[in-house]
Design an enzyme around this catalytic site. Structure first.
Site, PDB file in Angstrom:
ATOM      1  N   GLN A   1       4.555  10.790   5.142  1.00  0.00           N
ATOM      2  CA  GLN A   1       6.059  11.412   4.773  1.00  0.00           C
ATOM      3  C   GLN A   1       5.807  12.650   5.574  1.00  0.00           C
ATOM      4  O   GLN A   1       4.833  13.322   5.438  1.00  0.00           O
ATOM      5  CB  GLN A   1       5.794  11.662   3.270  1.00  0.00           C
ATOM      6  CG  GLN A   1       6.096  10.455   2.378  1.00  0.00           C
ATOM      7  CD  GLN A   1       7.158   9.590   2.677  1.00  0.00           C
ATOM      8  OE1 GLN A   1       8.276   9.936   2.876  1.00  0.00           O
ATOM      9  NE2 GLN A   1       7.181   8.202   2.810  1.00  0.00           N
TER      10      GLN A   1
ATOM     11  N   ASP B   1       0.772  -1.330  -0.009  1.00  0.00           N
ATOM     12  CA  ASP B   1       0.033   0.006   0.006  1.00  0.00           C
ATOM     13  C   ASP B   1       0.997   1.118  -0.161  1.00  0.00           C
ATOM     14  O   ASP B   1       0.430   2.349  -0.384  1.00  0.00           O
ATOM     15  CB  ASP B   1      -0.840   0.138   1.186  1.00  0.00           C
ATOM     16  CG  ASP B   1      -1.930  -0.999   1.011  1.00  0.00           C
ATOM     17  OD1 ASP B   1      -2.240  -1.387  -0.081  1.00  0.00           O
ATOM     18  OD2 ASP B   1      -2.859  -1.328   2.050  1.00  0.00           O
TER      19      ASP B   1
ATOM     20  N   SER C   1      -5.949   1.389  13.447  1.00  0.00           N
ATOM     21  CA  SER C   1      -5.122   0.742  14.547  1.00  0.00           C
ATOM     22  C   SER C   1      -5.262   1.620  15.672  1.00  0.00           C
ATOM     23  O   SER C   1      -5.053   1.238  16.744  1.00  0.00           O
ATOM     24  CB  SER C   1      -3.435   0.886  13.947  1.00  0.00           C
ATOM     25  OG  SER C   1      -3.418   0.004  12.941  1.00  0.00           O
TER      26      SER C   1
ATOM     27  N   THR D   1      -8.435   2.279   6.985  1.00  0.00           N
ATOM     28  CA  THR D   1      -8.133   0.826   7.208  1.00  0.00           C
ATOM     29  C   THR D   1      -6.665   0.926   7.405  1.00  0.00           C
ATOM     30  O   THR D   1      -5.909  -0.249   7.552  1.00  0.00           O
ATOM     31  CB  THR D   1      -8.377  -0.067   5.965  1.00  0.00           C
ATOM     32  OG1 THR D   1      -7.942   0.491   4.910  1.00  0.00           O
ATOM     33  CG2 THR D   1      -9.959  -0.356   6.193  1.00  0.00           C
TER      34      THR D   1
ATOM     35  N   TYR E   1      -3.665   3.721   9.618  1.00  0.00           N
ATOM     36  CA  TYR E   1      -3.357   4.002  10.875  1.00  0.00           C
ATOM     37  C   TYR E   1      -4.548   4.356  11.652  1.00  0.00           C
ATOM     38  O   TYR E   1      -4.419   4.106  12.947  1.00  0.00           O
ATOM     39  CB  TYR E   1      -2.234   5.186  10.689  1.00  0.00           C
ATOM     40  CG  TYR E   1      -1.580   5.625  12.057  1.00  0.00           C
ATOM     41  CD1 TYR E   1      -1.684   4.747  13.342  1.00  0.00           C
ATOM     42  CD2 TYR E   1      -0.885   6.771  12.244  1.00  0.00           C
ATOM     43  CE1 TYR E   1      -0.889   5.282  14.184  1.00  0.00           C
ATOM     44  CE2 TYR E   1      -0.218   7.122  13.275  1.00  0.00           C
ATOM     45  CZ  TYR E   1      -0.222   6.510  14.347  1.00  0.00           C
ATOM     46  OH  TYR E   1       0.394   6.670  15.554  1.00  0.00           O
TER      47      TYR E   1
END
Length: 273
Positions: A234, A67, A183, A178, A180
Site C-alpha cells: 500500500q 496473502d 522475486s 517469499t 516480492y
C-alpha cells in the site's frame, strides 16, 4: 485460548469468497461463536446474524482470501493482540492454514485446543515527519517514474553499508521473504528467524546483493531522488530528495493459528513452480 468472537476479513473481489462467507458464518454461529463483519459489507449479508467488526469484541480473525487479505487482517490482529486463521482462496496462500472445505473441522480443533500459535515478527518504519507504519511482509522504496534510477543510501546500525543505484529497495521480514523479495532475487529465510532482508530491485551494479541483518539493527535509508514508500503493498508516502526512513523490529508481532508443522521449502516448491 478460549475464543468466543470471530471477526471475518475477506476479499470482496473474489466471487468464490463472497459465496463462501455466508456458509462460514453460519457454521461458526452453529458452534456458538459471535461473528463480526466490516461495516462496509453489512448490507451485503443482511440475513446473517453478524455485528460490525470494528466495534465487536473479536478475539480471533478469520482471513478468507489470499496473502493480500491476510496482510490486511494483520493490521487488525496486532492492534487487538489476537490471532489469525487464514483460509485460502488465493493462488499462492503461503500464510493460509486451511482451505474453505476444512473450516468446520478447524473450528472443532480450535475448540478442543488442538492448535499452536505461530508468532511472526513485524517491522516498524518511521518517516522523518514522525509517521510510524508497521509491516508483516515488507517496506518498499522505489523511484518516482520509469525514467532514471533510484539512488539510496543504506546505513545499518550506524554503519554505512552501501549507496545503491537501482529501481528500488525491498526491506522484508522473514514472512515477506517469499513475497516480492524472492522475486527480486532475495534469499529464502526460515520464518522463525528474526532478521531483516534488504533486497535491491534491478541494481545497476554487480556488487549490490541482498543483505540479511539482525532484526534489532536500525536501518536508516536515505533516498536521493523523488520516490515512493509503500507498506505491505500500500502506497503511503512520496519521498523528496534526501528524505529518510528508519526501520527496526516492531515491539509486537502477529500470531497465526497452526494445526501442523509446515515445511516452508516444500511450500515454495509447490507454490512457485
Amino acid at each position: 485460548m478460549d475464543f468466543k468472537n470471530i471477526g471475518f476479513i475477506f476479499n470482496p473481489c473474489k466471487h468464490e469468497t463472497m459465496d463462501a462467507i455466508p456458509e462460514m458464518v453460519r457454521s461458526a454461529r452453529k458452534k456458538g461463536y459471535h461473528c463480526g463483519i466490516g461495516r462496509a459489507y453489512l448490507d451485503l449479508f443482511k440475513d446473517l446474524d453478524v455485528v460490525e467488526l470494528e466495534s465487536s469484541k473479536a478475539d480471533l480473525i478469520v482471513a478468507a482470501g489470499g496473502d493480500g487479505t491476510i496482510l490486511r487482517a494483520a493490521a487488525v490482529a496486532w492492534e487487538r493482540s489476537i490471532p489469525i486463521l487464514g483460509v485460502n482462496f488465493g493462488r499462492i496462500g503461503f500464510l493460509s492454514e486451511i482451505d474453505a472445505a476444512d473450516f468446520e473441522i478447524a473450528l472443532d480443533n480450535i475448540a478442543a485446543g488442538n492448535f499452536s500459535p505461530e508468532r511472526r515478527m513485524m517491522l516498524e518504519g518511521t518517516l522523518q515527519n514522525g509517521s510510524i507504519y508497521y509491516c508483516l511482509n515488507d517496506f518498499l522504496l522505489f523511484r518516482h517514474s520509469f525514467e532514471g534510477i533510484a539512488h539510496i543510501n543504506v546505513n545499518i546500525d550506524g554503519w554505512d553499508a552501501s549507496t545503491i543505484f537501482c529501481d528500488g529497495l525491498i526491506i522484508s521480514t522473514p514472512t515477506g521473504a517469499t513475497g516480492y523479495s524472492i522475486s527480486a532475487g532475495g534469499p529464502v529465510i526460515s520464518p522463525g528467524l528474526e532478521v531483516s532482508i534488504i533486497t535491491p530491485i534491478c541494481p545497476h551494479s554487480l556488487y549490490a546483493r541482498p543483505i540479511v541483518c539482525d532484526a534489532n539493527d536500525e536501518l536508516v535509508l536515505t533516498m536521493y531522488c523523488q520516490g515512493h514508500f509503500s507498506v505491505d503493498g500500500q502506497l503511503v508516502w512520496e519521498f523528496a530528495p534526501e528524505d529518510v526512513v528508519r526501520i527496526r523490529k516492531a515491539s509486537h508481532g502477529v500470531d497465526f493459528i497452526r494445526f501442523a508443522e509446515r515445511n516452508l521449502y516444500s511450500l515454495i516448491r509447490e507454490k512457485l513452480t
